[in-house]
Design an enzyme around this catalytic site. Sequence first.
Site, short mmCIF file in Angstrom:
data_model
loop_
_atom_site.label_atom_id
_atom_site.label_comp_id
_atom_site.label_asym_id
_atom_site.label_seq_id
_atom_site.Cartn_x
_atom_site.Cartn_y
_atom_site.Cartn_z
N THR A 171 -13.56 0.97 -3.88
CA THR A 171 -12.58 0.05 -3.94
C THR A 171 -12.65 -1.37 -3.54
OG1 THR A 171 -11.21 2.13 -3.62
CG2 THR A 171 -10.25 0.12 -3.03
N ARG B 204 -5.77 12.54 -11.45
CA ARG B 204 -5.62 12.22 -10.17
C ARG B 204 -5.47 10.71 -9.69
NH1 ARG B 204 -8.79 8.91 -6.38
NH2 ARG B 204 -8.95 9.70 -4.35
N GLY C 290 -5.39 8.30 -6.12
CA GLY C 290 -5.77 7.83 -4.95
C GLY C 290 -4.78 7.00 -4.06
N ASP C 291 -5.19 6.67 -3.02
CA ASP C 291 -4.28 5.86 -2.20
C ASP C 291 -4.29 4.48 -2.55
OD1 ASP C 291 -7.12 5.37 -1.35
OD2 ASP C 291 -6.48 4.19 0.19
N THR D 228 -9.82 1.41 1.77
CA THR D 228 -11.08 1.82 1.15
C THR D 228 -11.49 3.19 1.78
OG1 THR D 228 -13.19 1.65 0.33
CG2 THR D 228 -12.56 0.44 2.21
N GLY D 229 -11.73 4.17 0.76
CA GLY D 229 -12.33 5.40 1.18
C GLY D 229 -11.81 6.63 0.58
N GLY E 181 -9.25 8.77 -0.63
CA GLY E 181 -7.86 8.43 -0.87
C GLY E 181 -6.89 9.37 -0.43
N1 GLY Z 1 -9.70 4.95 -2.29
C1 GLY Z 1 -9.77 4.92 -3.38
C2 GLY Z 1 -9.47 6.13 -4.06
O1 GLY Z 1 -9.39 7.37 -3.28
O2 GLY Z 1 -9.00 6.28 -5.26
#
Ligand code: GLY
Length: 308
Positions: free
Chosen positions: A174, A202, A204-205, A225-226, A228
């Site tokens: 990310t 799906r 993410g965050d 970043t990580g 999510g």
């Molecule tokens: N941090 C990006 C995701 O999990 O999609």
Amino acid sequence: MTQPKWTLLIHGGAGSMVRGKLSAEQDEGARAGLSTALDAGSAVLAHSGSAMDAVSAAVMALEDDAHFNAGHGAVFTYKGINELDAAIMDGKTRGAGAVTGARYTRNPVLLARAVMEHSPHVMLSREGADEFSREQGLDQVDPDYFATPERWRQLEELKAKKLGWYDIDMKYGTVGAVAVDNDGNVAAATSTGGLTGKRWGRIGDSPVIGAGNYADNRACAVSATGAGEFFIRLGVAHEICARMRMLGDDAKAAADHVIGELEELGGTGGVIVTAPDGTATFSFNTPGMYRGRATSAGEKYVAIYGDE
Ligand code: GLY
């Protein structure tokens, strides 16, 4: 210590990067990409531009660079397509925009910004986001534009090894930027292809306001970043701002505390944080994080490994 008038922080993903593991091309190419993104955002801030314009410019540069998992070079879903997520937030107004599952917009961060500025909504998804993008006249590309052979290889590897949902190598690509401008306004922007092999729509965050992206002039701006799912469960970006606003934590203490909580839950990743007074910090619990910082004092720093 006198704080700089403007500050820009960027990241290109947190993960298992350790010295000797990346090829020379990966190391040098990522550093060059981070440097280009810092220059793009710094040029805005140095001419008294806004934090919003600076984070947009920096994230666009990272989206355009195939070394990072956003825009061109985004990871593939299980079905072998690219579905792009992005968010942006203005700390002055707490206006926010986000998109998830976009497929045709060259720079998803600009689509997130258009949602914020030209729609009554905060988050648009999939075909609707694509339709809104066309209506807004944003630059459209064939989906092949996002695809690269290296990301396809990573998908094949994941399928062959029957790996879990998170990349076993913890390579989260990310990208994001946070900035404080000459007027003390903060902003945050984040963009991603998500996880290699993601399924079932799906999300993410990164496009979830308060999880992977948040900005509030009363506290700070955060891009994450990580993994999510952990960042969503903790509301990481908002939680860091809330700790600064209500507990009086400084940026480093707030970020380290929340990344510590993330680790207790089993999550990995990192954040970049900047505050209206110019303070800025990184926090991550992975071996490395692609990252960079530039300030009005002339500082320009780019790093990958944890010990830099
Ligand atoms: N941090 C990006 C995701 O999990 O999609």
